[in-house]
Design an enzyme around this catalytic site. Structure first.
Site, PDB file in Angstrom:
ATOM      1  N   HIS A   1      -7.423  -5.379  -0.736  1.00  0.00           N
ATOM      2  CA  HIS A   1      -6.201  -4.563  -0.734  1.00  0.00           C
ATOM      3  C   HIS A   1      -5.057  -5.203   0.052  1.00  0.00           C
ATOM      4  O   HIS A   1      -3.981  -4.624   0.107  1.00  0.00           O
ATOM      5  CB  HIS A   1      -6.525  -3.174  -0.143  1.00  0.00           C
ATOM      6  CG  HIS A   1      -5.427  -2.182  -0.303  1.00  0.00           C
ATOM      7  ND1 HIS A   1      -4.903  -1.805  -1.531  1.00  0.00           N
ATOM      8  CD2 HIS A   1      -4.725  -1.467   0.629  1.00  0.00           C
ATOM      9  CE1 HIS A   1      -3.955  -0.903  -1.351  1.00  0.00           C
ATOM     10  NE2 HIS A   1      -3.813  -0.691  -0.059  1.00  0.00           N
TER      11      HIS A   1
ATOM     12  N   ASP B   1      -9.938  -4.077  -5.725  1.00  0.00           N
ATOM     13  CA  ASP B   1      -9.218  -3.324  -4.693  1.00  0.00           C
ATOM     14  C   ASP B   1      -9.763  -1.899  -4.689  1.00  0.00           C
ATOM     15  O   ASP B   1      -9.524  -1.139  -5.629  1.00  0.00           O
ATOM     16  CB  ASP B   1      -7.720  -3.339  -5.007  1.00  0.00           C
ATOM     17  CG  ASP B   1      -6.884  -2.662  -3.929  1.00  0.00           C
ATOM     18  OD1 ASP B   1      -7.450  -1.926  -3.097  1.00  0.00           O
ATOM     19  OD2 ASP B   1      -5.656  -2.868  -3.931  1.00  0.00           O
TER      20      ASP B   1
ATOM     21  N   SER C   1       0.833  -1.194   0.000  1.00  0.00           N
ATOM     22  CA  SER C   1       0.000   0.000   0.000  1.00  0.00           C
ATOM     23  C   SER C   1       0.874   1.253   0.000  1.00  0.00           C
ATOM     24  O   SER C   1       1.731   1.401  -0.853  1.00  0.00           O
ATOM     25  CB  SER C   1      -0.957  -0.057   1.194  1.00  0.00           C
ATOM     26  OG  SER C   1      -1.972   0.909   1.070  1.00  0.00           O
TER      27      SER C   1
END
Length: 262
Positions: free
Chosen positions: A244, A216, A94
């Site tokens: 995610h 996502d 991320s």
């Protein structure tokens, strides 16, 4: 306070090369527990917590330094130099995908390979760029987090995690969000969701692998494909995993893709 203490660094494994694993917003190094052990046989592995997360030294948190992702990238460079890294692999989930990119640009001798899991150089749509959110949506998200940290965590974690058939994963992410200091969470969220690192992507010189999940809501396929186009020579692998956080929901897919790359 040493850098090792500041970032709660854990070292394991053996091998000539090192893999550094970095967690995303609202998480800590525990989020890599299903992936990192698979690489201990061939690599030295390094786990750490960003300042303000997990068991890092929260007294080291400086709102001015960490107002942008550059502050976190500076820590990664310090960690790399403290450990004597050279041509290491940086794996960022991320927001840490972009933190790793910034660190690689700053000190290219440290990291020769980048693995970006669910990266996004900008979350806000801009002209012909699709980040996935309007500016108003991001401001609403940040205001909601500031007003009700616990409620925000409970509402957002399941949406971010996906995989509703595995409620234990959403519960884990919710609890992780809730453990974060609300003030630090608020500031890290703003640094994350208002960042714009699109121009930095062309300065990445590391071999780069992008891991892209289905469905996502934080970093959709068009975002991963944008990163792929902008980072010269990069590879993109589309995982069958959804949500995610494939490092939790589909760790074997992540391991397989990483293993083929490194």
């Amino acid at each position: 306070m040493t850098i090792l203490q500041r970032n709660n660094i854990s070292i394991d494994g053996s091998g000539e090369r090192t893999i550094v694993f970095a967690h995303g917003f609202g998480c800590d190094q525990n989020m890599w527990r299903f992936v990192e052990p698979s690489f201990r046989g061939q690599f030295r592995t390094v786990l750490f917590d960003h300042v303000g997360a997990g068991r890092s030294d929260h007294s080291a948190y400086n709102p001015r330094k960490y107002a942008t992702l550059g502050g976190y990238a500076a820590d990664v460079v310090e960690i790399g130099r403290e450990l004597g890294l050279k041509d290491a692999v940086f794996v960022g989930h991320s927001v840490s995908a972009m933190i790793g990119a910034l660190a690689q640009i700053e000190a290219p001798e440290l990291f020769s390979d980048l693995v970006m899991v669910g990266p996004s150089p900008r979350y806000i749509d801009d002209a012909d760029y699709t980040g996935g959110f309007s500016e108003a949506q991001i401001e609403e998200l940040l205001a909601s987090l500031a007003d009700n940290h616990m409620g925000w965590s409970a509402a957002m974690a399941p949406a971010i995690m996906g995989n509703l058939e595995k409620p234990e994963l959403s519960e884990e992410l919710t609890n992780s969000f809730c453990r974060t200091d609300p003030e630090i969470a608020k500031q890290f969220a703003r640094a994350t969701f208002t960042s714009d690192n699109r121009a930095d992507l062309r300065n990445v010189t590391a071999r780069t692998l992008i891991l892209q999940c289905r469905d996502d809501i934080i970093a959709a396929e068009e975002v991963g494909e944008y990163v792929h186009r902008e980072v010269a020579g990069s590879q993109i692998v589309y995982l069958d995993a959804s949500g995610h956080c494939p490092n939790l929901s589909a760790p074997q897919e992540v391991i397989n893709a990483m293993d083929a790359f490194v």
